[in-house]
Design a protein around this motif. Sequence first.
Motif, PDB file in Angstrom:
ATOM      1  N   ILE A   1      39.728  36.695  26.196  1.00  0.00           N
ATOM      2  CA  ILE A   1      41.117  36.807  26.662  1.00  0.00           C
ATOM      3  C   ILE A   1      41.265  38.074  27.506  1.00  0.00           C
ATOM      4  O   ILE A   1      40.793  39.147  27.123  1.00  0.00           O
ATOM      5  N   TYR A   2      41.917  37.916  28.651  1.00  0.00           N
ATOM      6  CA  TYR A   2      42.235  39.077  29.485  1.00  0.00           C
ATOM      7  C   TYR A   2      43.749  39.152  29.658  1.00  0.00           C
ATOM      8  O   TYR A   2      44.382  38.181  30.056  1.00  0.00           O
ATOM      9  N   ILE A   3      44.309  40.314  29.331  1.00  0.00           N
ATOM     10  CA  ILE A   3      45.751  40.525  29.469  1.00  0.00           C
ATOM     11  C   ILE A   3      45.978  41.675  30.439  1.00  0.00           C
ATOM     12  O   ILE A   3      45.322  42.717  30.328  1.00  0.00           O
ATOM     13  N   CYS A   4      46.900  41.491  31.373  1.00  0.00           N
ATOM     14  CA  CYS A   4      47.247  42.590  32.276  1.00  0.00           C
ATOM     15  C   CYS A   4      47.994  43.652  31.485  1.00  0.00           C
ATOM     16  O   CYS A   4      49.061  43.392  30.932  1.00  0.00           O
ATOM     17  N   GLY A   5      47.435  44.829  31.436  1.00  0.00           N
ATOM     18  CA  GLY A   5      48.020  45.916  30.647  1.00  0.00           C
ATOM     19  C   GLY A   5      49.025  46.726  31.450  1.00  0.00           C
ATOM     20  O   GLY A   5      49.390  46.354  32.558  1.00  0.00           O
TER      21      GLY A   5
ATOM     22  N   GLU B   1      41.649  45.025  40.824  1.00  0.00           N
ATOM     23  CA  GLU B   1      41.165  45.673  39.601  1.00  0.00           C
ATOM     24  C   GLU B   1      41.004  44.656  38.463  1.00  0.00           C
ATOM     25  O   GLU B   1      40.007  44.664  37.746  1.00  0.00           O
ATOM     26  N   CYS B   2      42.009  43.762  38.313  1.00  0.00           N
ATOM     27  CA  CYS B   2      41.943  42.806  37.209  1.00  0.00           C
ATOM     28  C   CYS B   2      40.818  41.797  37.433  1.00  0.00           C
ATOM     29  O   CYS B   2      40.147  41.387  36.494  1.00  0.00           O
ATOM     30  N   SER B   3      40.612  41.410  38.701  1.00  0.00           N
ATOM     31  CA  SER B   3      39.511  40.486  38.999  1.00  0.00           C
ATOM     32  C   SER B   3      38.172  41.129  38.657  1.00  0.00           C
ATOM     33  O   SER B   3      37.302  40.500  38.048  1.00  0.00           O
TER      34      SER B   3
ATOM     35  N   PRO C   1      52.886  38.129  43.171  1.00  0.00           N
ATOM     36  CA  PRO C   1      51.614  37.735  43.778  1.00  0.00           C
ATOM     37  C   PRO C   1      50.382  38.056  42.923  1.00  0.00           C
ATOM     38  O   PRO C   1      49.294  37.611  43.250  1.00  0.00           O
ATOM     39  N   HIS C   2      50.558  38.823  41.836  1.00  0.00           N
ATOM     40  CA  HIS C   2      49.390  39.403  41.167  1.00  0.00           C
ATOM     41  C   HIS C   2      48.371  38.347  40.701  1.00  0.00           C
ATOM     42  O   HIS C   2      47.195  38.403  41.048  1.00  0.00           O
ATOM     43  N   HIS C   3      48.806  37.376  39.911  1.00  0.00           N
ATOM     44  CA  HIS C   3      47.849  36.400  39.382  1.00  0.00           C
ATOM     45  C   HIS C   3      47.397  35.388  40.445  1.00  0.00           C
ATOM     46  O   HIS C   3      46.258  34.915  40.426  1.00  0.00           O
TER      47      HIS C   3
ATOM     48  N   ALA D   1      46.919  36.145  43.484  1.00  0.00           N
ATOM     49  CA  ALA D   1      45.900  36.892  44.223  1.00  0.00           C
ATOM     50  C   ALA D   1      44.602  36.955  43.421  1.00  0.00           C
ATOM     51  O   ALA D   1      43.501  36.833  43.980  1.00  0.00           O
ATOM     52  N   GLU D   2      44.709  37.124  42.101  1.00  0.00           N
ATOM     53  CA  GLU D   2      43.501  37.153  41.258  1.00  0.00           C
ATOM     54  C   GLU D   2      42.735  35.837  41.360  1.00  0.00           C
ATOM     55  O   GLU D   2      41.505  35.824  41.405  1.00  0.00           O
ATOM     56  N   ILE D   3      43.474  34.725  41.367  1.00  0.00           N
ATOM     57  CA  ILE D   3      42.821  33.421  41.476  1.00  0.00           C
ATOM     58  C   ILE D   3      42.129  33.299  42.836  1.00  0.00           C
ATOM     59  O   ILE D   3      40.978  32.854  42.921  1.00  0.00           O
TER      60      ILE D   3
HETATM   61 ZN   LIG Z   1      46.395  42.182  36.143  1.00  0.00          ZN
END
Ligand SMILES: [Zn+2]
Length: 500
Positions: A27-31, A238-240, A263-265, A267-269
């Motif tokens: 599991i990854y959660i944006c902190g 950073e999250c990617s 846009p954050h997630h 963009a991660e995808i």
């Molecule tokens: Zn994130």
Amino acid sequence: MSSLHLYNTLSRKLELFQPITQGHVGIYICGPTVYGPPHLGHLRGPIVFDVLRRYLIHNGYNVRFVRNITDVGHLVGDSDEGEDKLDKQAKVEKLEPMEVAQTYTNQYNAVMDKMNIIKPSIEPRATGHIIEQIEMIQVIMDAGLAYAVNGSVYFDVVAYNTNNNYGVLSGRVLEDLLHSQDAISSGPNWVPSQGRALESQDEKRNPSDFALWKKASPDHIMQWNSSWGKGFPGWHIECSAMSAKYLGAYFDIHGGGLDLLFPHHEAEIAQGTVAHKHTPAKYWIHHNMITIAGQKMAKSLGNGILAEQLFNGTHALLDQPYSPMTLRFFILQAHYRGTLDFSNTALLAAQKAWQRMQSAINLIDNLRVVDGSGSMEVDDIVLGIRESMNDDLNTPQVIAHLFELCRRINLVNDGKDQISLGVKTLVQQLRDDVCFGFLGLTLDDKSNSDGLNDAMQILLDLRKNAKKENNWVLGDQIRDALKEKGFEIKDTPEGTVWKL
Ligand SMILES: [Zn+2]
């Protein structure tokens, strides 16, 4: 439902949860972005994903839980404009950015501990993973889907969209994005800053492109060398980079607030799809936001409540302090995908409900059992709780089942029903596995100031009654005994006050 189902934002469907590797869940959660003290808005996500994590553990999974610390790259405008939030705060406080990050990381984690949230298995910091981010940006450059301009690097959304769908997660349509302000920023606090906004927009091929690397101005404190020049990474990369490093290129669950969907997630995808040829996570889980009187929380509206103010009751919207578990209970009373409206009245109701549940919990161990079978049963409650949890973590339903359990406990305690040893053991198990287990509740600490206040009030009332009945000896005895232990009592026209 006999197995866990979760609502996947990516498919917009309730899906049976099947981990990529049997027995293991990543599991990854944006902190948090650690540039200010933790506030009310910081509480819901960690509690929701803590319950998910605990429930997966309860079901026998090995869980690796990664929650990052954003200490660079998150700009004030939430997009590619404005100052870096950490850099700005460091200048305000005249501290090293790392001091700012450490101070607020410590505060955030202290609040997480108070809320009984299990610590992450890994808590990576963006500044500790600059190399991984630069490498990932290079992969995207090599794929021809990013371009460098004046020392900054941008993701080419239009080029990406020819063979992929930029909008697969958020449902946004690129054609619309190219003509809307959303492409430039979707942040709640975004204010167009003349000149500065145009600077970066001029560098982009299209307004929907986003920064992977930003050139740093000389006065920018945090900057690193790269083949594109001195700069710092964009927020999304950073999250990617960190999720791929610790959970692999394809992992089970990516979580965060609905405010991060775009846009954050998105963009991660896009970044993950270019770097690894597929979406980085199988399930995308988003929790809804906390509102205050139906409005978004924002400092500018004066409704930004700090966690500390919740615990000590000093905010203007609060009539009293609330215990961490009252807050946890309040959050669990709503389904995570619904909005949750915050008010003093709602918290007070949650406090009463949680106290009612605690009173019943406190009775369990002393319930008298009967020989043979009693008439109290809990099989329906056990089943109901499992089905509610499996139905997309329906914690309000679980709590409703627990209140039914409390009602039956009270009946037995009042001598109106009977319980067998076997059923009592089941009730104890429900308490430990559900209440203290995956809901993560703990009994309110009575040694805290609330408990002390209650006990002192009892003594002061006794003394008042003694004096009313002219029993001066007892009145003085109470006062002297307290004084011996360091409590000073003073009679004032407003009543008796005390201090330690
Ligand atoms: Zn994130």
